[in-house]
Design a protein around this motif. Structure first.
Motif, mmCIF file in Angstrom:
data_model
loop_
_atom_site.group_PDB
_atom_site.id
_atom_site.type_symbol
_atom_site.label_atom_id
_atom_site.label_comp_id
_atom_site.label_asym_id
_atom_site.label_seq_id
_atom_site.Cartn_x
_atom_site.Cartn_y
_atom_site.Cartn_z
ATOM 1 N N ARG A 52 -11.342 -6.643 -4.697
ATOM 2 C CA ARG A 52 -12.115 -7.897 -4.576
ATOM 3 C C ARG A 52 -13.349 -7.510 -3.280
ATOM 4 N N MET A 53 -12.717 -6.395 -2.269
ATOM 5 C CA MET A 53 -13.442 -5.668 -1.741
ATOM 6 C C MET A 53 -14.437 -4.292 -2.058
ATOM 7 N N LYS A 54 -15.191 -4.248 -1.353
ATOM 8 C CA LYS A 54 -16.466 -3.305 -1.806
ATOM 9 C C LYS A 54 -15.909 -2.314 -1.987
ATOM 10 N N ARG A 55 -15.390 -1.552 -2.682
ATOM 11 C CA ARG A 55 -14.846 0.190 -2.952
ATOM 12 C C ARG A 55 -13.712 0.164 -1.235
ATOM 13 N N THR A 56 -13.828 -0.826 -1.536
ATOM 14 C CA THR A 56 -11.773 -1.205 -0.744
ATOM 15 C C THR A 56 -10.780 -1.822 -1.580
ATOM 16 N N ILE A 57 -9.733 -1.438 -2.247
ATOM 17 C CA ILE A 57 -8.889 -2.287 -2.425
ATOM 18 C C ILE A 57 -7.109 -2.617 -2.100
ATOM 19 N N ILE A 58 -6.290 -2.825 -2.388
ATOM 20 C CA ILE A 58 -5.396 -2.931 -1.994
ATOM 21 C C ILE A 58 -4.467 -2.811 -2.708
ATOM 22 N N VAL A 59 -3.689 -1.704 -2.103
ATOM 23 C CA VAL A 59 -1.680 -1.757 -3.266
ATOM 24 C C VAL A 59 -0.864 -1.678 -2.652
ATOM 25 N N ARG A 60 0.357 -2.323 -3.971
ATOM 26 C CA ARG A 60 1.126 -2.573 -3.558
ATOM 27 C C ARG A 60 2.423 -1.804 -4.035
ATOM 28 N N ARG A 61 3.570 -1.760 -2.857
ATOM 29 C CA ARG A 61 3.775 -0.309 -2.863
ATOM 30 C C ARG A 61 5.662 -0.873 -3.041
ATOM 31 N N ASP A 62 6.035 -0.687 -3.508
ATOM 32 C CA ASP A 62 7.631 -1.757 -4.005
ATOM 33 C C ASP A 62 9.148 -0.618 -3.734
ATOM 34 N N PHE A 63 10.162 -0.789 -3.456
ATOM 35 C CA PHE A 63 10.457 -0.046 -3.100
ATOM 36 C C PHE A 63 11.995 -0.420 -2.324
ATOM 37 N N LEU A 64 13.401 0.467 -2.319
ATOM 38 C CA LEU A 64 15.255 -0.711 -2.448
ATOM 39 C C LEU A 64 15.190 0.320 -0.639
ATOM 40 N N HIS A 65 15.649 -1.331 0.154
ATOM 41 C CA HIS A 65 16.344 -1.035 1.246
ATOM 42 C C HIS A 65 18.494 -0.879 1.072
ATOM 43 N N TYR A 66 18.045 -0.015 1.547
ATOM 44 C CA TYR A 66 20.162 0.271 1.435
ATOM 45 C C TYR A 66 20.489 -0.741 2.499
ATOM 46 N N ILE A 67 21.463 -1.797 2.601
ATOM 47 C CA ILE A 67 22.510 -2.746 3.800
ATOM 48 C C ILE A 67 23.760 -2.017 3.880
ATOM 49 N N PRO A 68 24.100 -0.437 4.860
ATOM 50 C CA PRO A 68 25.124 0.048 5.535
ATOM 51 C C PRO A 68 26.202 -1.578 4.805
ATOM 52 N N LYS A 69 26.559 -2.888 5.525
ATOM 53 C CA LYS A 69 27.045 -3.262 5.846
ATOM 54 C C LYS A 69 27.585 -4.512 4.745
ATOM 55 N N TYR A 70 27.122 -4.524 3.657
ATOM 56 C CA TYR A 70 27.227 -4.884 1.944
ATOM 57 C C TYR A 70 27.328 -4.390 1.265
ATOM 58 N N GLN A 71 26.691 -3.018 1.238
ATOM 59 C CA GLN A 71 27.201 -1.639 -0.086
ATOM 60 C C GLN A 71 25.549 -2.026 -0.767
ATOM 61 N N ARG A 72 24.867 -2.191 -0.355
ATOM 62 C CA ARG A 72 23.995 -3.284 -1.769
ATOM 63 C C ARG A 72 22.684 -2.825 -1.392
ATOM 64 N N TYR A 73 21.519 -3.265 -1.839
ATOM 65 C CA TYR A 73 20.229 -2.646 -1.713
ATOM 66 C C TYR A 73 18.948 -4.070 -1.874
ATOM 67 N N GLU A 74 18.445 -4.462 -1.267
ATOM 68 C CA GLU A 74 17.120 -5.612 -0.768
ATOM 69 C C GLU A 74 16.028 -4.358 -1.626
ATOM 70 N N LYS A 75 15.429 -5.794 -2.185
ATOM 71 C CA LYS A 75 13.533 -5.322 -2.350
ATOM 72 C C LYS A 75 12.879 -5.186 -1.390
ATOM 73 N N ARG A 76 12.262 -4.515 -1.114
ATOM 74 C CA ARG A 76 10.880 -5.114 0.189
ATOM 75 C C ARG A 76 9.479 -4.304 -0.245
ATOM 76 N N HIS A 77 8.294 -4.549 -0.057
ATOM 77 C CA HIS A 77 7.307 -3.737 -0.092
ATOM 78 C C HIS A 77 6.029 -3.780 0.860
ATOM 79 N N SER A 78 5.614 -3.152 0.537
ATOM 80 C CA SER A 78 4.129 -2.673 0.994
ATOM 81 C C SER A 78 3.405 -2.906 0.998
#
Length: 140
Positions: A78-104
């Motif tokens: 929506r901005m003039k000559r600027t965009i927002i980019v979403r990056r999805d990634f997985l973050h590892y939780i060692p205690k549960y030996q599983r991944y959770e979804k995160r984004h930035s």
């Protein structure tokens, strides 16, 4: 000549426009500065043949790409000559030996040589700070 949509006169810094006046018999050649940013990325045809002036464009302006190269999905354009980019990634939780979804989210400068809509996949490259929040430039 470039398209003049701003209040101030828009021109590329490295192109001398005084040569256009005079010599009427010669064919006009497009006076336009453009470059190859490297990293295996082709310069868009619109950047070479276009009429826009953008000093923050990596292909026609004074910005070099260095550092990180990231992929993401356009969340907002929506901005003039600027965009927002979403990056999805997985973050590892060692205690549960599983991944959770995160984004930035990151803001990126989008040159007029690209026609980008929400939901498009883009490749962005890191550059010098262009504004308070923008540190990336769209490359593809």
């Amino acid at each position: 000549m470039s398209e003049q949509t701003e209040k101030s006169f828009q021109k590329q810094e490295s192109v001398f426009l005084g040569r256009l006046t005079g010599k009427k018999g010669k064919a006009k050649r497009s006076l336009r500065f453009w470059r190859n940013v490297g990293l295996g990325i082709k310069t868009p045809k619109e950047a070479i043949e276009g009429k826009y002036v953008d000093k923050k464009c990596p292909f026609t302006g004074n910005v070099s790409i260095r550092g990180r190269i990231l992929k993401g999905i356009v969340k907002s354009a929506r901005m003039k000559r600027t965009i927002i980019v979403r990056r999805d990634f997985l973050h590892y939780i060692p205690k549960y030996q599983r991944y959770e979804k995160r984004h930035s989210n990151l803001a990126a400068h989008c040159s007029p040589c690209f026609r980008i809509k929400e939901g498009d996949k883009v490749l962005v490259g890191q550059c010098r700070p262009l504004s308070k929040t923008v540190r990336f430039n769209v490359l593809r």
